[in-house]
Design a protein around this motif. Structure first.
Motif, PDB file in Angstrom:
ATOM      1  N   ILE A  83      43.528  27.212  -9.800  1.00  0.00           N
ATOM      2  CA  ILE A  83      42.347  26.719 -10.507  1.00  0.00           C
ATOM      3  C   ILE A  83      41.332  26.337  -9.434  1.00  0.00           C
ATOM      4  O   ILE A  83      41.590  25.436  -8.634  1.00  0.00           O
ATOM      5  N   ALA A 134      48.830  27.515 -14.809  1.00  0.00           N
ATOM      6  CA  ALA A 134      47.977  28.285 -13.904  1.00  0.00           C
ATOM      7  C   ALA A 134      48.414  28.070 -12.462  1.00  0.00           C
ATOM      8  O   ALA A 134      48.666  26.942 -12.034  1.00  0.00           O
ATOM      9  N   LEU A 178      46.306  27.372 -21.515  1.00  0.00           N
ATOM     10  CA  LEU A 178      47.560  27.964 -21.042  1.00  0.00           C
ATOM     11  C   LEU A 178      48.731  27.009 -21.249  1.00  0.00           C
ATOM     12  O   LEU A 178      49.822  27.414 -21.672  1.00  0.00           O
ATOM     13  N   ILE A 206      48.917  33.529 -12.310  1.00  0.00           N
ATOM     14  CA  ILE A 206      47.801  33.363 -13.242  1.00  0.00           C
ATOM     15  C   ILE A 206      46.729  32.485 -12.613  1.00  0.00           C
ATOM     16  O   ILE A 206      47.029  31.411 -12.078  1.00  0.00           O
ATOM     17  N   ALA A 207      45.486  32.947 -12.689  1.00  0.00           N
ATOM     18  CA  ALA A 207      44.337  32.154 -12.243  1.00  0.00           C
ATOM     19  C   ALA A 207      43.487  31.802 -13.448  1.00  0.00           C
ATOM     20  O   ALA A 207      43.245  32.639 -14.322  1.00  0.00           O
ATOM     21  N   ALA A 208      43.050  30.554 -13.520  1.00  0.00           N
ATOM     22  CA  ALA A 208      42.225  30.077 -14.632  1.00  0.00           C
ATOM     23  C   ALA A 208      40.952  29.466 -14.085  1.00  0.00           C
ATOM     24  O   ALA A 208      40.994  28.647 -13.155  1.00  0.00           O
ATOM     25  N   THR A 213      40.460  26.153 -19.635  1.00  0.00           N
ATOM     26  CA  THR A 213      41.286  27.362 -19.688  1.00  0.00           C
ATOM     27  C   THR A 213      42.723  27.031 -19.291  1.00  0.00           C
ATOM     28  O   THR A 213      43.681  27.523 -19.903  1.00  0.00           O
ATOM     29  N   ALA A 214      42.875  26.180 -18.290  1.00  0.00           N
ATOM     30  CA  ALA A 214      44.219  25.777 -17.866  1.00  0.00           C
ATOM     31  C   ALA A 214      44.944  25.026 -18.988  1.00  0.00           C
ATOM     32  O   ALA A 214      46.152  25.229 -19.207  1.00  0.00           O
TER      33      ALA A 214
END
Length: 490
Positions: free
Chosen positions: A348, A345, A338, A327-329, A334-335
């Protein structure tokens, strides 16, 4: 038969509502409001709830008898009717008359005290209504009597009492009040503070004397404070880092609170004026559901916002399906979204924009799913495709212009308007055509570019592209004298 709650809404700022008052406003089935209730308080009413404005305005009076009858009728069809009154319901608010009418009709009533405008206005500008050695008490009078009756107070007794005098609804009669008090022996140099729209974004305070009160421009609603306790040296707002600043925040209401709270804690007067609102995908979520049905087949999931996290996580179901997906944030906000659902993430970028993610993303091959807003830049998908990745882009949500919730004259009075995405810039321009902010703050360079394209003055751009970065840059500008409240401008 339902019940009616007579709720004191305080002077304006919703944070000055009592906890009980706020709970009732949020639970109301229907609301009846006065003209002096701040829109920020009404924003706490649930969206589907009807709000009846019965404010008594010049040229368009709403009779008290009609208000009483309306409350009784609404109580017959609703479980909880909230009657919002500015300040306290029983302090020149005719709450007593409404209480009598409701009880006579057999309606159950609750009265919730509110912070009175008389004391709130004084507190907010640093005027202690009682002060040892100066005033042992205070007296609150109205400057506008029922039926325009004359102000036949015992002026000599008021002057002789040595009490601080607070006048509500006295803007039009201020010259008469000053003349009567001086005629009764009050010195013309007696200090006076006039506080207009206390705690609202366009609050004003004028420091004057009793002799000059009649010639000072005063608008309604105002609180006039007369007596030796009035001293502008006690103003406390300038002691706060952002004291005196009036700031409009344009983020969607669901995510604006954290930013607004931090700015308020530093002394700013903040108004949430959402320029956009978040809605479901334009296709009803079909594309997102189709992609998530085989999420295990992707090597990477790229999420660009908190809203994308909410939509994607809600559509996956069993999060163990993400076991083999990295997963990329984009950005710490956003992280953190999550983390709230127990996901971490894997990537980042140090620079929290699409270009930053493309820069740190490794080369393909492989497959990437990007879940994002319907309207978004193509920097990330094009950049990853150039690195050899197969990219699927799906719409996780849609941003659209929100209905304007703040009058344009209040927005114009703000010292700073904060923009957190290009979409907030475009939404603001749609809401207020022709209105140019006095100064604008951008959350990052992409938003700054949107402001520049419109020719709007960009006073500040955050170097860390999140709420903390915005607060930091606003505070630094204020401390350096580069951001000056309109009230302090030469």
């Amino acid at each position: 038969m339902g019940r009616v709650a007579l709720v004191g809404a305080g002077p304006g700022d919703p944070e000055l509502l009592t906890l009980r008052g706020l709970r009732l406003v949020r639970a109301a089935d229907v609301v009846v409001t006065d003209a002096l209730v701040d829109r920020r308080v009404l924003a706490e009413v649930r969206p589907a709830v009807a709000v009846h404005d019965v404010g008594k305005r010049a040229g368009a009076p709403f009779s008290q008898a009609a208000i009483n009858e309306l409350l009784i009728d609404l109580a017959r069809g609703h479980e909880l009717v909230v009657r919002l009154k500015g300040g306290d319901p029983f302090l020149f608010g005719r709450g007593g008359e409404e209480l009598e009418a409701l009880l006579a009709a057999g309606v159950a009533v609750e009265v919730v005290p509110g912070v009175p405008s008389a004391t709130a206005a004084a507190d907010l500008v640093g005027v202690p209504l009682t002060h040892r050695g100066v005033a042992d008490g205070f007296c609150v009078i109205t400057g506008h009597r029922h039926g325009d009756a004359s102000l036949d107070y015992d002026w000599r007794a008021l002057v002789a009492s040595g009490l601080t005098l607070v006048v509500l609804m006295g803007a039009a009669s201020r010259a008469t009040i000053a003349k009567e008090l001086m005629g009764a022996g009050a010195p013309g140099e007696t200090p006076v503070a006039v506080v207009t729209r206390a705690s609202w974004i366009d609050e004003e305070v004028r420091w004057t004397s009793l002799a000059a009160l009649g010639s000072v421009p005063v608008a309604s609603p105002s609180t006039i404070i007369i007596g030796g306790v009035v001293d502008p040296r006690r103003r406390w707002r300038p002691s706060l880092p952002l004291g005196g600043l009036r700031i409009v925040v344009t983020r969607p209401r669901a995510v604006a609170d954290a930013l607004a709270v931090r700015l308020r804690d530093l002394g700013a007067v903040v108004v949430a004026s959402p320029a956009i609102e978040i809605g479901p995908p334009s296709d009803g979520g079909a594309a997102l559901a189709a992609a998530l049905s085989h999420i295990e087949d992707y090597d990477w999931l790229v999420l660009t916002s908190q809203n994308a996290v909410d939509r994607v996580v809600g559509g996956i179901g069993d999060l163990r399906r993400l076991g083999g997906v990295r997963i990329a944030a984009i950005g710490p906000a956003t992280a953190r979204a999550l983390e709230r659902v127990h996901l971490t993430a894997d990537l980042i970028p140090g620079t929290w924009v699409g270009e930053g993610l493309v820069e740190v993303f490794g080369p393909g091959p492989g497959s990437v799913l990007i879940a994002r807003a319907r309207q978004a830049r193509d920097v990330v998908p094009r950049g990853l495709e150039a690195k050899g990745w197969r990219v699927d882009v799906v719409e996780a949500y849609e941003t659209r212009t929100a209905a304007a919730s703040v009058p344009p004259e209040l927005v114009e009075s703000a010292d700073l308007v904060v923009f957190t995405a290009p979409s907030t810039v475009e939404g603001f321009a749609t809401q207020y055509p022709g209105l140019v902010p006095r100064a604008a703050a951008a959350i990052g360079p992409v938003t700054e570019e949107a402001l520049v394209r419109r020719g709007w003055p960009v006073a500040l751009t955050a170097t860390h592209y999140d709420a903390d970065g915005l607060v930091e840059v606003i505070r630094e500008a204020r401390e350096a004298g580069r951001l000056v409240p309109r009230s302090e401008a030469p």
